[in-house]
Design a protein around this motif. Sequence first.
Motif, mmCIF file in Angstrom:
data_model
loop_
_atom_site.group_PDB
_atom_site.id
_atom_site.type_symbol
_atom_site.label_atom_id
_atom_site.label_comp_id
_atom_site.label_asym_id
_atom_site.label_seq_id
_atom_site.Cartn_x
_atom_site.Cartn_y
_atom_site.Cartn_z
ATOM 1 N N PRO A 103 -51.184 6.162 27.391
ATOM 2 C CA PRO A 103 -52.154 6.581 26.385
ATOM 3 C C PRO A 103 -51.936 8.029 25.960
ATOM 4 O O PRO A 103 -51.521 8.856 26.768
ATOM 5 N N GLY A 142 -53.864 6.658 21.308
ATOM 6 C CA GLY A 142 -53.662 5.292 21.795
ATOM 7 C C GLY A 142 -52.301 5.179 22.456
ATOM 8 O O GLY A 142 -51.720 6.199 22.850
ATOM 9 N N HIS A 143 -51.779 3.968 22.540
ATOM 10 C CA HIS A 143 -50.557 3.780 23.313
ATOM 11 C C HIS A 143 -49.295 4.167 22.554
ATOM 12 O O HIS A 143 -49.114 3.806 21.406
#
Length: 613
Positions: free
Chosen positions: A90, A47-48
């Motif tokens: 990401p 994810g980020h």
Amino acid sequence: MLERSSLAENALTSLHDEEYDVPLNLQNLNHSTMVFTKGRTSTSLNGHWNFCVDLLDTGLRQKWYEMQPANPVDRVEPWDYDPYMGESIPVPSNWAMLKEKWYFFEGSAWYTKKLTPELFKKRDSDAESGHRYILRIGAAQYDCKVFLNGKFLGNHYGGSTPFYVELTDDLAEETNWLMLCVNNTRTLDRVPMRNTDWFNYGGVYREVELFSLPREFIRDMFIRLSQDGRAIEVDVVVDRAVDSAVDSAVDGPSIHHAYLEIPELGISQKISIEQGKGTCRIAAEPERWSPENPRLYEVVLTAGEDRITDNVGFRSIVRQGVDILLNGEPIWLRGISVHEDDDTLGKVTSDEDIRRRLAHAKELGCNFLRLAHYPHHERAAELADEMGFLLWQEIPVYWAIDFDNHNTLKDAKNQLIELIKRDRNRASVIIWSIGNENPDTDSRLSFMRDLAETARLNDPTRLVAAACLINHAKLKIEDRLVDHLDVIGINEYYGWYDENFDDLYAIGKNSDPDRPVVISETGADGDNSSQGPSEGLFSEKYMADVYRRQIDTLQKLAYIKGMSPWILYDFRVERRQNIFQRGFNRKGLIAADKSTKKEAFHVLASFYHSIKD
Ligand code: GCB
């Protein structure tokens, strides 16, 4: 928090001291810290992540990792970056694929992620004895330094193997901050070195996961069919308990037994563990795994409060004279080479991507793939196990390497052991390859002999190979390394780089190898876009013709036991810039879109289907 003056001091000191990397380059995250994670549940840290490229290594010089989170208006020091805010990207990803300005960026980049307390809350299913938290990073190109709450936990070298960091003792009660500094600079001492024929994608490009394990856990399991084919053999390593107050580790773990179960074979076996290690041989007659019958058995290992599972195929692979025997039968490897490369994602891959690759290989009539030139994602071997393909796996000892450098050897050996330990339960993997097209010098010979020994030491059940070059002066297969290999890989480009095709006939006649030869590369570029030529070099037609002539010649040589032409898909590379290449190596049987087939695809497919049993 640093004093105001120490920030300036750091910057100044660094003017006189370029050794800032030394204390942060321990390479202590290596094969010895690996943890068996297959079949375990994990929490994804994909994810980020906050992100910043750092061309001048300012972050290492200024020690950005020591900076505390704060509101920007409350800061009293003029830090040059704030890891706790700003741009994010990401993970997994390669930065080259995210922004045009990062396309050719080579250097360091910072990744920062907040780990919330929920990640470390005790769950009902958790072990009673306590928890250990292990971070696994699937791959980061090339040096990855890991910091937790400002503390340096270690770094890992090598762009394509997973690494593991224990976080347990350094976790804060509340929020934790994880920082990674990833550097993809090409240097003389790395593996590969500065010059390659694939793109230098930087970044954290495989999954990041957090594992919660009991205090004593199963660190490793190696399971296989015995060499005599009558038993299943297993080696188990149980991790030593770490207790910083009382050093109980000196006496080894309190676990004295592990239990192996293979329900479909009726196996339920107690294994004695001494000083953390156990080994066992169990008489068994499993159905043999093969490309035609990719039979896998569920294997369960328990020890103390820990439990792991794996799906394992049992088969034998040996070399006998110039033959490769799979389950005692000679086999011809109908292969194709493949890179891990994607037009839009770079080196990031997925099950869908790997399945498409294997489906194309099936369509070609392949039973074999060469995963070039570095360890691919572990899912490649897992899916090959399921779908029935044999694999050649390789480390990036590619072209020129600093064969005289002790640190380079250490790095190459570590990458090899990490690959072997990661994938040695995969029936699909039959060959460990230790290098590609390295000139036959004394230092290369001793370097690679060491790698061959390392491979056998860590896995005596598979074949060792390298992709060698033809001795052009003698027009012969001749390389001093061959004595240390089970399978001789030969890369040859007659019809392309080597124009005189007749030389290939001469080589065929002049060579008399005492072990199997696999043509690990051959091929030609073909630009099948509207910009491509209709004939001559770089045309699809010329490429198909090279394939026809190669097949015609090679199939007559009895010591050749397979081939893996170069390559399944066109792939991105900095050095290929002519009007037909446009930043890509165009030797793919299929274009970079992974769908448009070239004429040569059908030529190879018709050959492979004609020789299938
Ligand atoms: C080779 C290399 C491979 C290249 C290929 C080519 O011999 O092993 O990495 O991509 O030739 O296309 O020139």
